[in-house]
Design a protein around this motif. Structure first.
Motif, PDB file in Angstrom:
ATOM      1  N   THR A  58       0.749  -1.319   0.063  1.00 21.27           N
ATOM      2  CA  THR A  58      -0.107  -0.094  -0.054  1.00 21.27           C
ATOM      3  C   THR A  58       0.964   1.288   0.160  1.00 21.27           C
TER       4      THR A  58
ATOM      5  N   ASP B 143       1.365   0.335   7.647  1.00 21.59           N
ATOM      6  CA  ASP B 143       0.010   0.712   7.990  1.00 21.59           C
ATOM      7  C   ASP B 143      -0.458  -0.049   8.954  1.00 21.59           C
TER       8      ASP B 143
ATOM      9  N   ARG C  73      -7.588   3.568  -0.628  1.00 24.76           N
ATOM     10  CA  ARG C  73      -7.076   2.583  -1.320  1.00 24.76           C
ATOM     11  C   ARG C  73      -6.292   1.684  -0.754  1.00 24.76           C
ATOM     12  N   ARG C  74      -5.571   2.137   0.299  1.00 27.41           N
ATOM     13  CA  ARG C  74      -5.082   1.154   1.374  1.00 27.41           C
ATOM     14  C   ARG C  74      -6.085  -0.058   1.807  1.00 27.41           C
TER      15      ARG C  74
ATOM     16  N   LEU D 284      -0.322   5.023  -1.110  1.00 28.61           N
ATOM     17  CA  LEU D 284      -1.826   5.220  -1.371  1.00 28.61           C
ATOM     18  C   LEU D 284      -2.399   5.938  -0.613  1.00 28.61           C
ATOM     19  N   ASP D 285      -3.650   6.363  -0.668  1.00 30.39           N
ATOM     20  CA  ASP D 285      -4.424   7.170   0.230  1.00 30.39           C
ATOM     21  C   ASP D 285      -5.192   6.212   0.928  1.00 30.39           C
ATOM     22  N   PRO D 286      -5.706   6.534   2.135  1.00 31.13           N
ATOM     23  CA  PRO D 286      -6.457   5.658   3.076  1.00 31.13           C
ATOM     24  C   PRO D 286      -7.517   4.681   2.426  1.00 31.13           C
TER      25      PRO D 286
END
Length: 271
Positions: free
Chosen positions: A173, A205, A180-181, A176-178
């Motif tokens: 991830t 993450d 997309r994570r 990536l933004d939250p």
């Protein structure tokens, strides 16, 4: 139904790795149970990706042992290493898709390079992998024509098309933004259920890892400082784990105090 094997699919014993004078992995002993998703977490620069590369046979450990399916894995044993790589996939941090190949061709490539399957079977496997990851309508598109999330799915389809028993994820991830994570970790959990593989996920993450993985290993100062379930990780009072786990709350308290006019304490960790 037979009982599951007590032998972990992947294990290390006293694994060590240094670069010059810098000791990155001091003493890593770890087990990855079959059918589980293990997250390796820890601060930046603690050697998480180095550990993954040692597990994959990309880097040679200086000492210690990696065992796969109960057997030692050594770079000096070409046959054992080749057999391991047929049963394992490595998902690179940057996806490592080939821009000159279509989505279909990217997924077919590992089958063409590492197996003697007939073309008809390769076509069936590629179609199945793309369908399961909802990319069947994008087979003729090139990676540059796909969104970031679709590229992640394509890289996962390529990693899974060989039907591996073990998948190693290096920061899947990163960048990536939250939202997309969350989608990537959901994808990993969904794919594990569909394909039945064992996984090791190196990640920064923590919230997503706690939600999606079965087991966590916390790497600190070259050693596995903690290994247990997400519930164990959330509840432990170990000060080293707690400092890492609760860092967001500590930040919120510190910022709130500064906004209230409290002086910055000498020796505050700004690095």
């Amino acid at each position: 139904m037979s009982a599951p094997s007590p032998v972990p699919l992947l294990a290390t014993r006293s694994l060590q790795k240094r670069f010059g004078e810098r000791v990155v992995l001091a003493d890593i002993t770890l087990e990855v149970p079959r059918g589980r998703v293990l997250a390796v977490v820890g601060k930046s620069g603690t050697g998480k990706s180095v550990l993954l590369k040692c597990l994959a046979g990309v880097l040679r450990p200086d000492a210690g042992e990696v065992r796969f399916d109960g057997q030692p894995l050594s770079r000096d044993d070409a046959d054992a290493l080749a057999a391991f790589r047929r049963r394992c996939s490595y998902l690179f941090q940057g996806n490592a898709l080939l821009d000159s190949l279509t989505a279909w061709e990217n997924v077919a490539l590992p089958l063409e390079q590492t197996t003697l399957l007939p073309k008809s079977e390769i076509r069936l496997r590629v179609a199945d992998a793309l369908r399961r990851l909802e990319l069947e309508n994008d087979a003729r598109r090139y990676p540059s024509q796909l969104s970031g999330g679709m590229q992640k799915r394509l890289a996962l389809a390529r990693a899974l098309v060989t039907r591996p028993e073990l998948v190693l994820f290096d920061e899947p991830t990163a960048g990536l933004d939250p939202l997309r994570r969350n989608a990537v970790f959901t994808l990993i959990a969904h794919a594990r259920r569909e394909f039945g593989f064992t996984a090791v996920v190196v990640t920064h993450d923590l919230p997503e890892a706690l939600a999606a993985c079965d087991h966590l290993a916390f790497l600190d100062q070259g050693r596995i400082h903690f290994s247990g379930t997400p519930e164990n990780f959330r509840s432990t009072s170990d000060p080293v784990v707690a400092a890492f786990r609760d860092s967001t709350e500590s930040l919120a308290r510190a910022v709130a105090a500064l906004r209230a006019g409290a002086p910055l304490k000498a020796g505050s960790d700004l690095g």
